[in-house]
Design a protein around this motif. Sequence first.
Motif, PDB file in Angstrom:
ATOM      1  N   GLY A   1      28.508  32.997   8.776  1.00  0.00           N
ATOM      2  CA  GLY A   1      27.865  34.266   9.660  1.00  0.00           C
ATOM      3  C   GLY A   1      26.507  34.368   9.273  1.00  0.00           C
ATOM      4  O   GLY A   1      25.853  35.441   9.574  1.00  0.00           O
ATOM      5  N   ALA A   2      25.829  33.412   8.650  1.00  0.00           N
ATOM      6  CA  ALA A   2      24.437  33.450   8.460  1.00  0.00           C
ATOM      7  C   ALA A   2      23.719  33.088   9.747  1.00  0.00           C
ATOM      8  O   ALA A   2      24.131  32.531  10.786  1.00  0.00           O
ATOM      9  CB  ALA A   2      23.841  32.432   7.385  1.00  0.00           C
ATOM     10  N   ARG A   3      22.531  33.644   9.978  1.00  0.00           N
ATOM     11  CA  ARG A   3      21.592  33.504  11.151  1.00  0.00           C
ATOM     12  C   ARG A   3      20.602  32.107  10.965  1.00  0.00           C
ATOM     13  O   ARG A   3      20.492  31.954   9.649  1.00  0.00           O
ATOM     14  CB  ARG A   3      20.637  34.521  11.365  1.00  0.00           C
TER      15      ARG A   3
ATOM     16  N   VAL B   1      24.335  20.379  11.944  1.00  0.00           N
ATOM     17  CA  VAL B   1      25.117  20.488  10.536  1.00  0.00           C
ATOM     18  C   VAL B   1      24.560  22.015  10.061  1.00  0.00           C
ATOM     19  O   VAL B   1      25.666  22.811   9.535  1.00  0.00           O
ATOM     20  CB  VAL B   1      24.725  19.356   9.728  1.00  0.00           C
ATOM     21  N   LEU B   2      23.479  22.190  10.172  1.00  0.00           N
ATOM     22  CA  LEU B   2      22.828  23.412   9.656  1.00  0.00           C
ATOM     23  C   LEU B   2      23.580  24.568  10.293  1.00  0.00           C
ATOM     24  O   LEU B   2      24.103  25.672   9.995  1.00  0.00           O
ATOM     25  CB  LEU B   2      21.221  23.605   9.804  1.00  0.00           C
TER      26      LEU B   2
ATOM     27  N   PRO C   1      24.824  30.846   0.001  1.00  0.00           N
ATOM     28  CA  PRO C   1      24.165  32.412  -0.480  1.00  0.00           C
ATOM     29  C   PRO C   1      23.362  32.861   0.772  1.00  0.00           C
ATOM     30  O   PRO C   1      22.997  34.141   0.666  1.00  0.00           O
ATOM     31  CB  PRO C   1      23.541  32.175  -1.759  1.00  0.00           C
ATOM     32  N   ALA C   2      22.917  32.166   1.524  1.00  0.00           N
ATOM     33  CA  ALA C   2      21.830  32.527   2.600  1.00  0.00           C
ATOM     34  C   ALA C   2      22.523  33.361   3.481  1.00  0.00           C
ATOM     35  O   ALA C   2      23.511  33.156   4.146  1.00  0.00           O
ATOM     36  CB  ALA C   2      21.143  31.350   3.193  1.00  0.00           C
TER      37      ALA C   2
ATOM     38  N   ALA D   1      26.746  29.721  16.235  1.00  0.00           N
ATOM     39  CA  ALA D   1      26.036  30.441  15.431  1.00  0.00           C
ATOM     40  C   ALA D   1      25.155  31.442  15.809  1.00  0.00           C
ATOM     41  O   ALA D   1      24.551  31.293  17.136  1.00  0.00           O
ATOM     42  CB  ALA D   1      25.174  29.523  14.492  1.00  0.00           C
ATOM     43  N   HIS D   2      24.854  32.503  15.127  1.00  0.00           N
ATOM     44  CA  HIS D   2      23.811  33.299  15.509  1.00  0.00           C
ATOM     45  C   HIS D   2      22.408  32.833  15.275  1.00  0.00           C
ATOM     46  O   HIS D   2      22.215  32.906  14.311  1.00  0.00           O
ATOM     47  CB  HIS D   2      23.886  35.019  14.908  1.00  0.00           C
TER      48      HIS D   2
END
Length: 278
Positions: free
Chosen positions: A92-94, A83-84, A50-51, A140-141
């Motif tokens: 698409g999370a930052r 992993v994160l 959800p983040a 990742a962003h």
Amino acid sequence: MSEPTAHLAVTGAHGQLGRALLRLAPGAHGYGRADLDITDPAAVAAALAPATVVLNCAAYTAVDHAESDPESAFAVNATGPAVLAAACARTGARLIHVSTDYVFAGTHNRPYDTHDATGPATVYGRSKLAGEQAVLESGAHAHIVRTAWVYTGGTGDFVGTMRRLERERDTVDVVDDQLGSPTYAPDLAAGLLELVRRPDAPRVLHATNAGACTWFDLARAVFDELGADPHRVHPCDSSAFPRPAPRPAYSVLSDRAWNQAGLTPLRPWRAALHAALS
């Protein structure tokens, strides 16, 4: 563009920085080591789905123990961030990943800039650098925020230890040949939450309280803030406290990139110390 704190996830939530973040952003979701194994891709994917922003404060920080247990240090400091970052890249999370001055060699005579060559001299530093590289290569962003000498003044950190020793000893010997910038965890937390609202910020940043001092200077300042005689703190060199992992002689980080991004500068270290101890 702002990100709602309800969609902010904080890993390493039980550490001093994680606790400071959750006090300032009570709507964030905090995950301690017992809540989430950041090296487990399935667990990370489920927890962080959800983040919209993940703030990674989880770290293996036992600098001396890392010399004899590199596997544990690399698991938390390198595999975990990888992993994160992979999970964030998929959703698409930052990701805002907190790193350290130990990625540098510690031999400069001017503040380390974000683009300066790294060269860690310890297992801890090498593991943190590997984590940085994994994050930056993940797609990742993401932002890397290096910091140094983080404290709250509570049990277990340098400032808290000096508070205790002021009560217990007539005099204290503290090294005066290591220079850095003490960083008050709540100030760093506020800066990181400002960065949450700045997706356009640079990928690599440095954030510490302003100014620099030695551990000896910091110890004397603690005594002074407590109303004790600072001359009870005596200087010594690092050879008086031999350790498995060498400490950087110079840990000052340049705030150029942070300031040029328009992010609020962290206040001078002495003002932050006063706030911590008042």
